[in-house]
Design an enzyme around this catalytic site. Structure first.
Site, PDB file in Angstrom:
ATOM      1  N   ASP A  64       0.870  -1.233   0.005  1.00  0.00           N
ATOM      2  CA  ASP A  64       0.006   0.061  -0.076  1.00  0.00           C
ATOM      3  C   ASP A  64       0.628   1.154  -0.090  1.00  0.00           C
ATOM      4  O   ASP A  64       0.392   2.458   0.292  1.00  0.00           O
ATOM      5  CB  ASP A  64      -0.818  -0.128   1.177  1.00  0.00           C
ATOM      6  N   GLU A  86      -0.367   9.507   1.567  1.00  0.00           N
ATOM      7  CA  GLU A  86      -1.011  10.438   2.528  1.00  0.00           C
ATOM      8  C   GLU A  86      -1.370  10.053   4.153  1.00  0.00           C
ATOM      9  O   GLU A  86      -1.430  10.695   4.955  1.00  0.00           O
ATOM     10  CB  GLU A  86      -2.456  10.731   1.843  1.00  0.00           C
ATOM     11  N   ASP A  87      -1.385   8.571   4.136  1.00  0.00           N
ATOM     12  CA  ASP A  87      -1.786   8.023   5.382  1.00  0.00           C
ATOM     13  C   ASP A  87      -0.581   8.126   6.521  1.00  0.00           C
ATOM     14  O   ASP A  87      -0.468   7.715   7.570  1.00  0.00           O
ATOM     15  CB  ASP A  87      -2.216   6.497   5.309  1.00  0.00           C
ATOM     16  N   ARG A 102       1.226  -1.539   7.196  1.00  0.00           N
ATOM     17  CA  ARG A 102       1.512  -0.372   6.730  1.00  0.00           C
ATOM     18  C   ARG A 102       2.412   0.498   7.524  1.00  0.00           C
ATOM     19  O   ARG A 102       2.922   1.488   7.074  1.00  0.00           O
ATOM     20  CB  ARG A 102       0.317   0.480   6.248  1.00  0.00           C
ATOM     21  N   ARG A 120      -9.211   2.813  11.520  1.00  0.00           N
ATOM     22  CA  ARG A 120      -7.724   2.997  11.598  1.00  0.00           C
ATOM     23  C   ARG A 120      -7.023   3.918  12.414  1.00  0.00           C
ATOM     24  O   ARG A 120      -6.213   3.989  12.740  1.00  0.00           O
ATOM     25  CB  ARG A 120      -7.310   3.586  10.098  1.00  0.00           C
ATOM     26  N   HIS A 133     -11.919   5.875   5.494  1.00  0.00           N
ATOM     27  CA  HIS A 133     -11.510   7.094   6.303  1.00  0.00           C
ATOM     28  C   HIS A 133     -12.438   8.306   6.148  1.00  0.00           C
ATOM     29  O   HIS A 133     -13.230   8.302   5.437  1.00  0.00           O
ATOM     30  CB  HIS A 133     -10.087   7.615   5.384  1.00  0.00           C
ATOM     31  N   CYS A 173      -4.922  10.333  -1.479  1.00  0.00           N
ATOM     32  CA  CYS A 173      -4.148   9.288  -0.712  1.00  0.00           C
ATOM     33  C   CYS A 173      -2.594   9.326  -1.470  1.00  0.00           C
ATOM     34  O   CYS A 173      -1.714   8.808  -0.683  1.00  0.00           O
ATOM     35  CB  CYS A 173      -4.694   7.800  -0.807  1.00  0.00           C
TER      36      CYS A 173
END
Ligand code: CIR
Length: 264
Positions: free
Chosen positions: A67, A72-73, A92, A137, A167, A254
């Protein structure tokens, strides 16, 4: 007196991982991903960012991290600091190391620590307020840490309940000054007092994720009816094909971290 030049806008991205088919999926059925097409679409997305004035810095591929294109995460980049997240999906978490390395050149780094978990996709920044989705998350511990880290800089952190999607920014993003694009089935409008809205077309539930750069919007081709609603409001919409990263449950926000090079 001549005006000082506008600070350079950076878009930090990462090449699509050859392992993207092993991505995390929560609300989307697994479907084959055409990796060549995914890379072409990602390249075109970067071209649009360049056209809109960004200097694109692309990190190399992480073949072990499916991923990792969804940068962005991994961080929240503000004018003063960058907060390195602790992503909610354990697979991740190793993505943050190289992002921290890249951001350290531009910002002082702060960090979310265990047991906090936070995905950047849950953080919507509007002026000095960070709205944070309480999703699968992102948890309360992370929200408390974020509040404590950012209060001294004058930021407010507001938890927002999201339901039915991955999200907060799957459900709502900003598309113009004072205006949000929203799927009201996944987040309540009342959370964002004082804002105007445009709703996604009901046939396009995943249509609420848009990138706002200045007064220009980057938006996927997969939601044409909602794109038309934006255009009718006078919003400049630049469409990009995202079919392959959409199969990995990712949208346009993202795939980049956007910030000014200068910082504060
Ligand atoms: C995940 O489930 O973590 C990835 N497959 C998709 C992440 C998308 N990121 C985002 O919306 N900010």
């Amino acid at each position: 007196m001549p005006m000082p030049p506008a600070p350079t806008r950076i878009a930090l991205t990462r090449q699509v991982s050859s392992a993207i088919e092993q991505c995390e999926l929560t609300h989307v059925q697994r479907a084959p991903i055409d990796i060549g097409r995914a890379r072409k679409q990602h390249h075109d997305y970067e071209q649009v960012l360049r056209r809109l004035g960004c200097r694109v810095e692309t990190l190399s591929e992480e073949p072990e991290l499916p991923d990792s294109v969804f940068v962005e995460d991994t961080a929240i980049v503000l004018e003063e600091v960058a907060v390195i997240t602790r992503p909610g999906a354990p697979s991740r978490r190793p993505e943050t190391a190289s992002i921290a390395g890249a951001l350290a050149r531009y910002r002082k780094l702060l960090r979310i620590e265990a047991p906090g978990t936070l995905d950047g996709g849950d953080v919507l920044l509007i002026e000095r307020t960070l709205y944070v989705g309480t999703s699968r998350r992102s948890n309360r511990e992370a929200i408390e840490q974020l509040t404590a880290l950012l209060a001294p800089l004058g930021y407010h952190v507001r938890p927002v309940a999201v339901r039915g999607c991955l999200h907060l920014k799957t459900a709502v993003t900003q598309v113009a000054e004072g205006r949000l694009l929203i799927n009201p089935s996944w987040v309540d409008r009342a959370e964002f007092a004082g804002m105007r809205y445009v709703e996604v077309d009901e046939a396009e539930p995943f249509g609420a994720n848009a990138v706002l750069l200045g007064d220009q919007v980057i938006y996927p081709t997969s939601h044409p009816r909602t794109a038309e609603r934006l255009r009718r409001l006078g919003i400049a919409v630049h469409t990009v094909e995202m079919s392959e990263t959409e199969k990995a449950e990712g949208g346009v926000t993202c795939c980049s971290l956007l910030f000014s090079a200068a910082g504060a």
